[in-house]
Enzyme design. Structure first.
Site, short mmCIF file in Angstrom:
data_model
loop_
_atom_site.label_atom_id
_atom_site.label_comp_id
_atom_site.label_asym_id
_atom_site.label_seq_id
_atom_site.Cartn_x
_atom_site.Cartn_y
_atom_site.Cartn_z
N GLU A 132 34.91 23.58 49.21
CA GLU A 132 35.67 22.42 49.62
C GLU A 132 35.61 21.36 48.52
O GLU A 132 34.70 21.39 47.69
CB GLU A 132 35.16 21.86 50.94
CG GLU A 132 33.68 21.45 50.93
CD GLU A 132 33.27 20.83 52.25
OE1 GLU A 132 33.78 19.75 52.58
OE2 GLU A 132 32.43 21.43 52.94
N CYS A 135 46.56 38.91 49.91
CA CYS A 135 47.74 38.95 49.04
C CYS A 135 49.04 38.55 49.73
O CYS A 135 50.09 38.49 49.08
CB CYS A 135 47.89 40.35 48.44
SG CYS A 135 46.54 40.80 47.32
N ASP A 166 42.21 30.93 29.94
CA ASP A 166 41.05 30.59 29.10
C ASP A 166 39.84 30.35 30.00
O ASP A 166 39.97 29.96 31.18
CB ASP A 166 41.33 29.33 28.28
CG ASP A 166 42.39 29.55 27.22
OD1 ASP A 166 42.59 30.71 26.82
OD2 ASP A 166 43.00 28.55 26.79
#
Length: 338
Positions: free
Chosen positions: A97, A123, A56
Site C-alpha cells: 500500500e 492477466c 531499467d
C-alpha cells in the site's frame, strides 16, 4: 453484459528500453538443458517468445504508469476534471500500500473528486477494469475513466534463471518454473467515455466472463516467481475458453466469420494455436505480439490492441474480439466495434 453508451476514446502504451533475447537466456541455461536432455530449439518453438523487454533496474512503476496514463489523457482530448475514476490493474507491485492508482492520480494532478483504486485479477484485470468502468459510465455515475497498467518482469525473470541454473533442479522443477522466462514488461492506458464526450471513438458493445476456480492453485505467482502446472492449466484454460466462447456467441452473436479481428492475451505459441484450433477460428485473424513482447500480463491485451491499430489491422466498423484466460481460472471476452 451489453453496454449501451460506452466508447474507447484513446489507448496508448510504453515499451521498456531493454530488449532481452530468448537465445541469451538459453545460453545461461545451457548446462541445465544439457543435463536434463532438453533441446533449446524445442523450448523456443514451444513458447514462440523470441525476445521480451525489461525496464531499467531503477525504474519506478508509478512513474511509467503515470506516463502511459498522461499520454492517454492527452490523446483523448479530455481535461483532468472530466475523469470520474482512475483504476490501476497491475500485477506487478513494489509495495502493498498505498494503491498504485493513487500515485498515478497524484502524478496526473486529477481532482479530489476523481475516484482512484487498484483492482486485480491476474492477466484479465485490464479487461475487467474496462468492464467495471463501462458499467459505471452506462449507469451515469461517471462520464469518463482511465484504466492503466504497468508491468515489470525483471525480478521474476532473473530469479527464475537463478533457480533454473542450480545443479539440483530437476525436470519437474524446470517445467514448473518455465513460464517465468516468457514474461515481458510494459505499460498501457485507456480512456473510456460516454457518448457525450466521444469523438472518433470505438464503441464497447459488452463483456462476458466465466470462471473455473478448481484450478486456482495451478498457477501461483509472486514478485519473484511464477510456478505453473502447465499441462493441466492449459487443458483446463482452453476448455473454459470454449464455454466462454459459447456465452459470447449467445450475447454478441459471434460466429467464426463475423468477427474481423481477435486480440488475445499473449501467452505463447502453443497456447495460441490450441485456443484457435479449439474454437475453430481463423488464425489469420489473430494479431500476435508474444514473439517480441512475451507475456505482459494484464497489459498484454490492450498493448496488442494498440499495436494492431497502429499497423492497420483494424478498420472502421470491424468487430474486434478481446479474449483472455487468466490464472484462477477465469476467462473474459469483450467486443469493440472499431
Amino acid at each position: 453484459m451489453l453496454h449501451t453508451n460506452v466508447y474507447l476514446q484513446s489507448l496508448t502504451y510504453q515499451l521498456p528500453p531493454n530488449v532481452v533475447s530468448t537465445s541469451s537466456l538459453y545460453e545461461r541455461l545451457a548446462p541445465t538443458l544439457k543435463r536434463l536432455g532438453i533441446p533449446g530449439s524445442w523450448l523456443s518453438s514451444l513458447s514462440g517468445v523470441q525476445e521480451r523487454r525489461l525496464w531499467d533496474k531503477d525504474t519506478n512503476l508509478a512513474d511509467v504508469a503515470t506516463v502511459a496514463a498522461r499520454d492517454a489523457l492527452e490523446k483523448s482530448g479530455l481535461q483532468p476534471e472530466d475523469i470520474g475514476c482512475l483504476i490501476c490493474t497491475s500485477v506487478s507491485k513494489e509495495f502493498v500500500e498505498p494503491s498504485l492508482a493513487c500515485m498515478v492520480h497524484h502524478g496526473l494532478n486529477l481532482p479530489s473528486t476523481t475516484l482512484n483504486f487498484d483492482i486485480a485479477n491476474a492477466c484479465l484485470a485490464f479487461i475487467n477494469g474496462m468492464s467495471q468502468m463501462a458499467q459505471m459510465i452506462d449507469q451515469g455515475c461517471i462520464k469518463a475513466a482511465i484504466i492503466v497498467d504497468a508491468e515489470c518482469s525483471r525480478s521474476v525473470v532473473e530469479n527464475t534463471l537463478n533457480r533454473m541454473t542450480k545443479p539440483d533442479i530437476d525436470l519437474a522443477g524446470f517445467s514448473k518454473n518455465f513460464a517465468g522466462l516468457t514474461l515481458g514488461s510494459g505499460a498501457v492506458a485507456a480512456v473510456l467515455v460516454n457518448g457525450e464526450l466521444a469523438h472518433n471513438a470505438h464503441r464497447i458493445r459488452g463483456h462476458v466472463a466465466l470462471s473455473d476456480t478448481r484450478y486456482c492453485r495451478h498457477c501461483i505467482g509472486s514478485m519473484s516467481e511464477i510456478l505453473t502446472d502447465q499441462t493441466s492449466l492449459m487443458k483446463a484454460g482452453i476448455e473454459l475458453a470454449a464455454r466462454t466462447w459459447l456465452l459470447a456467441s449467445q450475447t454478441f452473436g459471434w460466429t467464426c466469420d463475423n468477427v474481423q479481428q481477435f486480440i488475445c492475451h499473449q501467452v505463447g505459441a502453443q497456447h495460441h494455436k490450441l485456443l484457435f484450433d479449439k474454437l475453430g477460428l481463423d488464425f489469420k485473424k489473430s494479431f500476435q505480439t508474444f514473439p517480441f513482447l512475451g507475456n505482459v500480463g494484464p497489459a498484454s491485451v490492450p498493448m496488442t490492441l494498440a499495436m494492431a491499430a497502429e499497423q492497420g489491422r483494424l478498420h472502421p466498423n470491424d468487430r474486434v474480439g478481446l479474449m483472455g484466460i487468466g490464472s484462477g481460472l477465469n476467462c473474459s471476452m469483450m467486443e469493440i466495434v472499431w
